[in-house]
Motif scaffolding. Structure first.
Motif, PDB file in Angstrom:
ATOM      1  N   TRP A 137      26.846  33.810  35.854  1.00 30.18           N
ATOM      2  CA  TRP A 137      28.252  33.490  36.170  1.00 30.18           C
ATOM      3  C   TRP A 137      28.405  31.973  36.163  1.00 30.18           C
ATOM      4  O   TRP A 137      27.772  31.281  36.950  1.00 30.18           O
ATOM      5  CB  TRP A 137      28.636  34.032  37.548  1.00 30.18           C
ATOM      6  CG  TRP A 137      28.667  35.533  37.615  1.00 30.18           C
ATOM      7  CD1 TRP A 137      27.680  36.394  37.249  1.00 30.18           C
ATOM      8  CD2 TRP A 137      29.743  36.345  38.082  1.00 30.18           C
ATOM      9  NE1 TRP A 137      28.080  37.690  37.458  1.00 30.18           N
ATOM     10  CE2 TRP A 137      29.318  37.691  37.960  1.00 30.18           C
ATOM     11  CE3 TRP A 137      31.015  36.072  38.582  1.00 30.18           C
ATOM     12  CZ2 TRP A 137      30.141  38.757  38.334  1.00 30.18           C
ATOM     13  CZ3 TRP A 137      31.820  37.133  38.964  1.00 30.18           C
ATOM     14  CH2 TRP A 137      31.389  38.457  38.830  1.00 30.18           C
ATOM     15  N   ILE A 138      29.260  31.501  35.297  1.00 33.14           N
ATOM     16  CA  ILE A 138      29.489  30.054  35.189  1.00 33.14           C
ATOM     17  C   ILE A 138      30.831  29.720  35.839  1.00 33.14           C
ATOM     18  O   ILE A 138      31.857  30.319  35.505  1.00 33.14           O
ATOM     19  CB  ILE A 138      29.486  29.631  33.703  1.00 33.14           C
ATOM     20  CG1 ILE A 138      28.059  29.807  33.143  1.00 33.14           C
ATOM     21  CG2 ILE A 138      29.966  28.198  33.530  1.00 33.14           C
ATOM     22  CD1 ILE A 138      27.957  29.589  31.643  1.00 33.14           C
ATOM     23  N   ASN A 192      43.454  41.350  38.310  1.00 27.56           N
ATOM     24  CA  ASN A 192      42.801  42.205  39.306  1.00 27.56           C
ATOM     25  C   ASN A 192      43.178  41.672  40.679  1.00 27.56           C
ATOM     26  O   ASN A 192      43.892  40.681  40.790  1.00 27.56           O
ATOM     27  CB  ASN A 192      41.293  42.277  39.071  1.00 27.56           C
ATOM     28  CG  ASN A 192      40.646  40.935  39.133  1.00 27.56           C
ATOM     29  OD1 ASN A 192      40.973  40.141  39.999  1.00 27.56           O
ATOM     30  ND2 ASN A 192      39.758  40.640  38.206  1.00 27.56           N
ATOM     31  N   ILE A 208      35.717  43.969  38.198  1.00 28.18           N
ATOM     32  CA  ILE A 208      34.314  44.227  38.518  1.00 28.18           C
ATOM     33  C   ILE A 208      34.256  44.786  39.935  1.00 28.18           C
ATOM     34  O   ILE A 208      35.031  44.380  40.808  1.00 28.18           O
ATOM     35  CB  ILE A 208      33.494  42.931  38.398  1.00 28.18           C
ATOM     36  CG1 ILE A 208      33.444  42.508  36.933  1.00 28.18           C
ATOM     37  CG2 ILE A 208      32.088  43.124  38.929  1.00 28.18           C
ATOM     38  CD1 ILE A 208      32.781  41.186  36.696  1.00 28.18           C
ATOM     39  N   GLU A 249      35.303  35.756  43.362  1.00 26.72           N
ATOM     40  CA  GLU A 249      35.124  35.757  41.923  1.00 26.72           C
ATOM     41  C   GLU A 249      35.218  37.128  41.279  1.00 26.72           C
ATOM     42  O   GLU A 249      35.263  37.242  40.074  1.00 26.72           O
ATOM     43  CB  GLU A 249      33.772  35.120  41.573  1.00 26.72           C
ATOM     44  CG  GLU A 249      32.605  35.747  42.260  1.00 26.72           C
ATOM     45  CD  GLU A 249      32.196  34.953  43.481  1.00 26.72           C
ATOM     46  OE1 GLU A 249      31.030  35.043  43.849  1.00 26.72           O
ATOM     47  OE2 GLU A 249      33.038  34.275  44.053  1.00 26.72           O
ATOM     48  N   ALA A 281      40.635  43.321  33.253  1.00 34.26           N
ATOM     49  CA  ALA A 281      39.198  43.454  33.465  1.00 34.26           C
ATOM     50  C   ALA A 281      38.904  43.297  34.952  1.00 34.26           C
ATOM     51  O   ALA A 281      39.502  42.474  35.630  1.00 34.26           O
ATOM     52  CB  ALA A 281      38.476  42.366  32.682  1.00 34.26           C
ATOM     53  N   LEU A 302      33.201  32.132  33.766  1.00 33.33           N
ATOM     54  CA  LEU A 302      32.775  32.707  32.490  1.00 33.33           C
ATOM     55  C   LEU A 302      31.513  33.518  32.757  1.00 33.33           C
ATOM     56  O   LEU A 302      30.603  33.045  33.440  1.00 33.33           O
ATOM     57  CB  LEU A 302      32.483  31.601  31.472  1.00 33.33           C
ATOM     58  CG  LEU A 302      33.654  30.663  31.154  1.00 33.33           C
ATOM     59  CD1 LEU A 302      33.197  29.527  30.254  1.00 33.33           C
ATOM     60  CD2 LEU A 302      34.795  31.421  30.501  1.00 33.33           C
ATOM     61  N   ILE A 303      31.489  34.710  32.232  1.00 36.46           N
ATOM     62  CA  ILE A 303      30.329  35.569  32.481  1.00 36.46           C
ATOM     63  C   ILE A 303      29.502  35.710  31.202  1.00 36.46           C
ATOM     64  O   ILE A 303      30.035  36.053  30.141  1.00 36.46           O
ATOM     65  CB  ILE A 303      30.776  36.949  32.992  1.00 36.46           C
ATOM     66  CG1 ILE A 303      31.496  36.788  34.341  1.00 36.46           C
ATOM     67  CG2 ILE A 303      29.572  37.873  33.157  1.00 36.46           C
ATOM     68  CD1 ILE A 303      32.030  38.059  34.918  1.00 36.46           C
ATOM     69  N   TRP A 328      36.819  37.638  33.384  1.00 35.82           N
ATOM     70  CA  TRP A 328      35.805  38.459  34.040  1.00 35.82           C
ATOM     71  C   TRP A 328      35.618  39.806  33.369  1.00 35.82           C
ATOM     72  O   TRP A 328      35.523  40.840  34.021  1.00 35.82           O
ATOM     73  CB  TRP A 328      36.137  38.676  35.516  1.00 35.82           C
ATOM     74  CG  TRP A 328      36.556  37.452  36.214  1.00 35.82           C
ATOM     75  CD1 TRP A 328      36.097  36.195  35.972  1.00 35.82           C
ATOM     76  CD2 TRP A 328      37.519  37.336  37.236  1.00 35.82           C
ATOM     77  NE1 TRP A 328      36.708  35.313  36.796  1.00 35.82           N
ATOM     78  CE2 TRP A 328      37.592  35.979  37.599  1.00 35.82           C
ATOM     79  CE3 TRP A 328      38.309  38.247  37.921  1.00 35.82           C
ATOM     80  CZ2 TRP A 328      38.429  35.521  38.578  1.00 35.82           C
ATOM     81  CZ3 TRP A 328      39.149  37.794  38.908  1.00 35.82           C
ATOM     82  CH2 TRP A 328      39.213  36.441  39.225  1.00 35.82           C
TER      83      TRP A 328
END
Lengths: 125, 480
Positions: A78-79, B430, B306, B436, B304, A87-88, A106
């Motif tokens: 993970w940046i 989301n 998570i 994050e 998107a 940014l992943i 994400w």
């Protein structure tokens, strides 16, 4: 009923310590190193991605560098940019290849139209 | 409480011996001798063993009144008053008792004024000490239920102070307000002028929003989507595309994509100017482009997202409250309040810790909703995670729990409004609730938050155990 405040404090301390540890992420060692984009970025320059083991990193393209921080979460890199974007990068081949999702939204995968692939050129950092 | 009751002596009973009147019975440990509410029949004198005297509510909450040992007696109150038993008595160990019937007890009192006086004296003492206990308990309960403005000022003030101070030393610090004090030299162009330039192909349009927003809707023929948050990394690509497109360098670059919560357009335009691009402008009516230009649109799709991990799993638990509140004894149970406090406390602490270190991420999540004015976004992003941490800790530790529950309730209401807004406006975002990572914005998420809101109401109304109030720490009920 008498309360042992020492015990109570210890339990709460352990809970909070656990939560903090839980938020620290996984070991960065497997992914620390220098990576270079497989294809040229913006048509003329390769991008260099330097992931240092202390969690700092540098994105360099056309001689200009941008600093960021990074962690490992759930096996992915993970940046975090200074401006708040995330940014992943999904590692493959044991961390030798990183697929970086450039949407900043994400996505768990790497959208084909916004995916930059990097290969490790040097380990450690 | 030490038992002061001694059996009447033979002298006090006018020579009558209790053992001669009553009948000896043996009670095994755990057996109940008398039950609260039953019609009285006997008076008891304890020869050996220990017994517990207690009261019990319909909810099953027991209050221990006293413990009695050899030589003490009980059961006389109901016989004297003629009322049902006022408390229950249970044997803690095997006990040997003398059981005196109502008739024998009445005969004892009739024939022995000393014994009668002794019992009246005993009852009067109970009345006085009972009043004192009642007052003490009422004072305690009043203090426990009190909420003062100080509680709110303490929690909110602490959160703001911690947020601001931490931001000074945080490597990922953010300005209190974006663009505050910066000289704004970006020319603005009217929608009409921009439309003319668009039709004559005299300008190129750059969208400064996140790619998810761009994908959903943008001006047809937009030259480039350069999300402000990725400009550092993506500018070389933009520059290359600009150089490779014939005539593009000579056209005016019109940046759009600003919102009520953040002027991405102005900030990106400023960035481009600093990079040496001269002809850069923004739209005067920054939100008017949707009605002024032909658009390229895609049907809304779920953003998107998570999984939230452990915190996400814990977030399912508030849904159980919808079942629990249907059962009256559980609905009012202080144990449920304690469980709700622990659950909400842990969730809020976990959520807070994930956001505190990177306020910029949370600020962007806040901007996505488009509900917060631009000047308030960063202040919100700095203070809210600390507020979550402070009230979460207060709930877990049992400090000012009613005030903490109120604040969490207010946060939940805010989150629910935001989620409903995002759903109704098909925002490609989301939840942004855990720094994050994020879960999809949908009605299930609204339901989870509603469950948490109901929990805060339950805490507000019924919480009284495991609390550190102004009268000290209360683990459970107080022994009287």
């Amino acid at each position: 009923m008498k309360i042992n405040f020492l015990k109570l404090g210890t339990i709460l301390g352990l809970i909070i310590f656990g939560l903090v540890l839980w938020g620290c992420g996984e070991s960065r060692s497997p992914f620390a190193g220098t990576y270079r984009s497989v294809e040229t970025f913006a048509g003329k320059n390769y991008v260099e991605l330097d992931l240092k083991e202390d969690g700092k990193g540098t994105w360099t393209v056309a001689g200009k560098s941008t600093d960021f921080t990074w962690v490992v979460n759930d096996g992915k890199v993970w940046i975090y940019t200074k401006s708040g974007a995330i940014l992943i990068a999904t590692p493959t081949e044991g961390g030798k290849v990183l697929s970086l999702d450039m949407t900043g939204d994400w996505h768990p995968g790497c959208p084909p139209n916004a995916c930059t692939t990097f290969k490790r050129v040097q380990t450690g950092g | 409480m030490e038992d002061k009751r001694k059996p009447p002596s033979a002298e006090e009973t006018g020579g009558l011996k209790l053992c001669e009147l009553g009948q000896e019975v043996v009670i095994s440990a755990g057996s109940r001798v008398v039950s609260q509410g039953e019609t009285p029949e006997f008076f008891y004198v304890i020869q050996s063993g220990r017994l517990r005297v207690f009261r019990e509510t319909a909810d099953g909450i027991q209050t221990n009144l006293t413990e009695l040992g050899a030589g003490a007696y009980f059961g006389e109150v109901a016989l004297v008053t003629g009322q049902p038993r006022s408390a229950s008595v249970e044997a803690l160990t095997e006990a040997r008792l003398i059981k005196v019937s109502q008739v024998e007890f009445d005969r004892l009192l009739d024939q022995n004024p000393k014994l009668a006086r002794h019992i009246i004296n005993q009852l009067a003492t109970w009345l006085v000490t009972g009043d004192s206990r009642l007052e003490k308990e009422v004072v305690h309960q009043v203090k426990l239920r009190q909420i003062s403005w100080f509680d709110y000022a303490l929690m909110i003030g602490l959160s703001i102070a911690l947020g601001l101070v931490f931001n000074i030393y945080n490597d990922n610090k953010i300005p209190l307000i974006y663009g505050w004090g910066e000289k704004d030299n970006i020319p603005e162009i009217s929608l009409q002028q921009a439309r003319e330039d668009y039709q004559k192909n005299q300008a190129i349009f750059v969208d400064a929003r996140k790619s998810a927003f761009y994908d959903q809707k943008h001006i047809k023929g937009t030259f480039f989507n350069l999300p402000l948050i990725l400009t550092d990394m993506m500018y070389p690509m933009f520059q290359f595309t600009l150089e490779q497109t014939p005539g593009a360098k000579d056209k005016t670059i019109i940046v759009y994509g600003g919102s009520f919560s953040r002027r991405f357009d102005v900030e990106l335009a400023r960035f481009l100017k600093n990079k040496g691009l001269e002809k850069v402008a923004v739209l005067k009516d920054y939100s008017g482009w949707e009605n002024a230009f032909p658009l390229e649109e895609k049907p809304p799709k779920e953003a998107a997202s998570i999984s939230l991990g452990l915190a996400g799993l814990l977030e399912w638990l508030p849904l159980s409250i919808f079942v629990l509140i249907l059962i009256p004894p559980i609905r009012r149970s202080p144990y449920l309040s304690a469980a709700c406090r622990l659950l909400l406390g842990v969730i809020f602490i976990a959520f807070a810790l994930s956001k505190i270190l990177r306020p910029a991420v949370f600020a962007l999540n806040t901007v996505d909703y488009g509900m917060m004015p631009a000047w308030g976004v960063n202040l919100w992003a700095l203070a809210l995670p600390w507020a979550e941490l402070v009230v979460g800790l207060f709930l877990v530790l049992g400090i000012r729990t009613r005030a903490a529950a109120t604040l969490i309730g207010a946060m939940e209401v805010t989150f629910i409004i935001g989620l409903v807004w995002a759903i109704l406006h098909h925002l490609p975002i989301n939840c942004g609730c855990v720094g994050e990572v994020g879960e999809p914005v949908n009605w299930l998420k609204v339901l989870k938050n509603t469950g948490a809101l109901v929990m805060t109401i339950q805490i507000f109304l019924y919480d009284r155990f495991f609390v550190l109030d102004r009268g000290g720490f209360i683990l459970r009920d107080r022994k009287i």
